[in-house]
Design an enzyme around this catalytic site. Structure first.
Site, PDB file in Angstrom:
ATOM      1  N   ARG A  47       0.872  -0.834  -0.263  1.00 32.16           N
ATOM      2  CA  ARG A  47      -0.136   0.304  -0.378  1.00 32.16           C
ATOM      3  C   ARG A  47       1.147   0.820   0.176  1.00 32.16           C
ATOM      4  O   ARG A  47       1.180   2.187  -0.988  1.00 32.16           O
ATOM      5  CB  ARG A  47      -0.932   0.130   0.538  1.00 32.16           C
ATOM      6  CG  ARG A  47      -2.269   0.314   0.872  1.00 32.16           C
ATOM      7  CD  ARG A  47      -3.504   0.483   1.740  1.00 32.16           C
ATOM      8  NE  ARG A  47      -2.878  -0.711   2.222  1.00 32.16           N
ATOM      9  CZ  ARG A  47      -3.640  -0.620   3.670  1.00 32.16           C
ATOM     10  NH1 ARG A  47      -4.278  -0.274   4.250  1.00 32.16           N
ATOM     11  NH2 ARG A  47      -3.060  -1.680   5.277  1.00 32.16           N
ATOM     12  N   ASP A 238      -1.536 -21.216  16.399  1.00 33.62           N
ATOM     13  CA  ASP A 238      -0.250 -20.484  15.850  1.00 33.62           C
ATOM     14  C   ASP A 238       0.963 -21.842  15.226  1.00 33.62           C
ATOM     15  O   ASP A 238       1.669 -21.253  14.807  1.00 33.62           O
ATOM     16  CB  ASP A 238       0.297 -19.534  17.168  1.00 33.62           C
ATOM     17  CG  ASP A 238       1.329 -18.855  16.672  1.00 33.62           C
ATOM     18  OD1 ASP A 238       1.164 -18.674  15.475  1.00 33.62           O
ATOM     19  OD2 ASP A 238       2.403 -19.282  16.983  1.00 33.62           O
ATOM     20  N   HIS A 243       1.928 -26.687  12.701  1.00 32.59           N
ATOM     21  CA  HIS A 243       3.909 -27.223  12.525  1.00 32.59           C
ATOM     22  C   HIS A 243       3.335 -28.957  13.059  1.00 32.59           C
ATOM     23  O   HIS A 243       4.165 -28.883  12.678  1.00 32.59           O
ATOM     24  CB  HIS A 243       3.974 -26.184  12.636  1.00 32.59           C
ATOM     25  CG  HIS A 243       4.409 -24.466  12.567  1.00 32.59           C
ATOM     26  ND1 HIS A 243       3.714 -24.605  11.233  1.00 32.59           N
ATOM     27  CD2 HIS A 243       4.190 -22.973  12.998  1.00 32.59           C
ATOM     28  CE1 HIS A 243       4.278 -23.377  10.995  1.00 32.59           C
ATOM     29  NE2 HIS A 243       4.549 -22.778  11.706  1.00 32.59           N
TER      30      HIS A 243
HETATM   31  C1  BG6 Z   1       5.565 -19.317  13.332  1.00 33.82           C
HETATM   32  C2  BG6 Z   1       4.902 -18.305  14.855  1.00 33.82           C
HETATM   33  O1  BG6 Z   1       4.015 -19.891  12.452  1.00 33.82           O
HETATM   34  O2  BG6 Z   1       5.910 -20.407  13.968  1.00 33.82           O
HETATM   35  C3  BG6 Z   1       5.452 -18.079  15.814  1.00 33.82           C
HETATM   36  O3  BG6 Z   1       4.686 -17.721  14.104  1.00 33.82           O
HETATM   37  C4  BG6 Z   1       6.754 -19.128  16.035  1.00 33.82           C
HETATM   38  O4  BG6 Z   1       4.827 -17.632  16.658  1.00 33.82           O
HETATM   39  C5  BG6 Z   1       7.196 -19.952  14.835  1.00 33.82           C
HETATM   40  O5  BG6 Z   1       7.672 -18.635  16.699  1.00 33.82           O
HETATM   41  C6  BG6 Z   1       8.621 -20.795  15.136  1.00 33.82           C
HETATM   42  O6  BG6 Z   1       9.157 -21.033  13.433  1.00 33.82           O
HETATM   43  P1  BG6 Z   1      10.441 -21.632  13.774  1.00 33.82           P
HETATM   44  O7  BG6 Z   1      10.779 -21.945  12.943  1.00 33.82           O
HETATM   45  O8  BG6 Z   1      10.764 -20.631  14.775  1.00 33.82           O
HETATM   46  O9  BG6 Z   1      10.618 -22.728  14.848  1.00 33.82           O
END
Ligand code: BG6
Length: 499
Positions: A47, A238, A243
């Protein structure tokens, strides 16, 4: 890796954090190591009003500061970056995007192969594809078009389905690349190689020999400046829904007939679809929520979560989650998976621990070894196997010993960062390491009852920053006669948790 065919990247959200912290550094490294195609350009869309030069200069300042790069280091890379200011919610405005792309395609003499990267707030995810379609920018007659979508892919099952429907209005599933950066981590991919390239582990990889599995995703940082987002998300959305469930899928899936996008993701989706829903009456016992409180960690005073920027002072959002789950299939019936994740824990560590059953006739009752395989995802990426050997000396006593492998022992090998790997894969049209629609929905489906449970305001236990979470999470395992693995060799050095 294969250098992709000439192709281009359009980043929506180009002045945002993700572009600066992850995407541009990844692109710079790929460029430096000659892994990008000869003709490519990056068009940042945002933007704010910037000229190409001003955009380049902002990125250059960041790269110089963060990576100690000189002007000379950056001189070849920066000219490939361009910028367009655009109201991304206004379909009509996309005429200027179409025009700019045409000019750039011609200038770089590239085919119209284009990757659209949505690095924007999630509210724009359904809007941008429609606006692209309004100008035919998704059409593939003069080159492929792909869409990368960042997390969060939805907020719950309903919104994930709605988002999927919106994306599918414009793009076919094969054109959609949902990023889960954990799948880009070398050691998460190694789970597949370790399991399926070796004949010796897979026969043991089931309820017949495995007692239980632990998955830990611990972070020592707090929510930093992301309180506004995190307070509405919590650890469940999150870290767990995406993950950690993707890691679990890699640990638990059946061997796929081939390693490619369809075969691998079919198996990952099947295992996620087999997660046993946690029944309402079991939620309280099987799910532990925690929130960090103020503490002094190694001489540093750390705020309570509720005192963090943009966090409600009476917030009940969980910064810690531990739960016990089961997978309903032949391989895993009755094998508990204990999964935990939290912020402000003593250290940063992600690992999977496979606990094998003890020997059926334990003649060495004293110190009977407890066979474990620890797959370390980060840091000190590697694998550790724990087994029993005879204690030297008189008599027959067993003692636990270990064999370990550390990626760092491979010497010169430089691991690609998750974003480097995933950008390359998307440009090469390989979706193996991207979450597929059915898998994402299966994750939300499993999480849904836990979201409902959270909505009833269950207990959220406090834990002091710098500790391994609330006592109640230890109880979760203790009730089953187990305990969480202590992951660090040397906790005096909590900055780096050695395998
Ligand atoms: C992100 C989350 O997807 O993954 C974060 O939003 C988190 O809160 C992060 O800190 C962790 O990723 P990594 O690669 O540092 O383990």
């Amino acid at each position: 890796m294969k250098v992709p065919d000439n192709s281009n990247l359009v980043i929506f959200g180009a002045s945002g954090d993700l572009t600066f912290r992850k995407l541009v550094p990844a692109l710079y490294h790929l460029f430096q190591t000659k892994q990008l195609p000869d003709c490519f350009f990056v068009l940042g869309v945002g933007r704010s009003e910037f000229s190409d030069e001003a955009f380049r200069e902002r990125l250059a300042v960041y790269l110089r500061d963060e990576y100690a790069l000189s002007d000379q280091d950056l001189s070849g890379f920066l000219p490939h970056l361009h910028y367009l200011a655009l109201d991304t919610q206004n379909a009509q405005a996309y005429a200027s995007l179409k025009h700019r792309l045409d000019v750039l395609y011609e200038h770089y003499n590239t085919p119209h192969n284009t990757l659209f990267y949505l690095a924007t707030p999630p509210s724009l995810f359904p809007i941008i594809p429609r606006c692209l379609a309004a100008h035919g920018l998704h059409e593939e007659h003069s080159g492929w078009k792909r869409l990368i979508v960042e997390k969060p892919i939805g907020y719950d099952l309903k919104s994930a389905i709605a988002l999927d429907d919106a994306l599918h209005e414009v793009f076919r599933e094969e054109q959609i690349y949902r990023i889960d950066h954990y799948l880009g981590k070398e050691t998460v991919q190694n789970l597949l190689v370790f399991r399926f390239a070796n004949g010796m582990f897979e026969p043991l990889w089931s309820r017949n020999y495995i007692d239980y599995v632990e998955i830990t995703g611990a972070e020592n940082i707090g929510v930093e400046e992301r309180g506004g987002y995190y307070d509405g998300a919590g650890a469940l959305r999150d870290m767990f829904q995406n993950h950690l469930l993707q890691v679990l899928a890699m640990v638990a899936m059946e061997p796929s007939a081939a390693i490619n996008a369809d075969a691998t993701r079919d198996e990952a989706a099947k295992v996620l679809q087999s997660l046993q829903p946690i029944q309402k009456d079991d939620l309280q016992e099987r799910v532990v929520l925690g929130q960090y409180t103020a503490s002094v960690v190694r001489g540093e005073s750390l705020d309570a979560y509720r005192d963090e920027l943009h966090v409600k002072p009476d917030s009940r959002t969980e910064t810690y989650l531990a739960l016990k789950l089961f997978i309903n299939n032949w391989r895993w019936q009755d094998v508990p998976f204990y999964v935990r994740t939290g912020k402000r824990m003593p250290t940063r560590v992600t690992e999977v621990v496979i606990h094998f059953k003890s020997s059926p006739h334990p003649v060495f009752r004293e110190n009977a070894p407890h066979n474990r395989l620890i797959i370390r995802i980060q840091p000190d990426e590697g694998i550790l196997m724990v087994f029993g050997l005879k204690k030297p000396g008189a008599g027959f006593e067993a003692e636990e010993v270990s064999m370990d492998f550390h990626y760092q022992d491979l010497g010169e090998t430089k691991l690609l960062t998750a974003y480097e790997r995933l950008l390359m894969d998307a440009m090469n049209g390989d979706a193996t390491l991207f979450a597929r629609s059915d898998a994402v929905k299966a994750c939300w489906k499993f999480v849904e009852p836990i979201l409902d449970y959270k909505a009833q305001q269950p207990a959220v236990y406090g834990y002091a920053s710098g500790t391994w979470g609330p006592r109640e999470a230890d109880e979760l395992l203790k009730r089953d006669g187990r305990e969480w693995r202590f992951p660090c060799k040397n906790l005096a050095n909590t900055d780096y948790c050695e395998l």
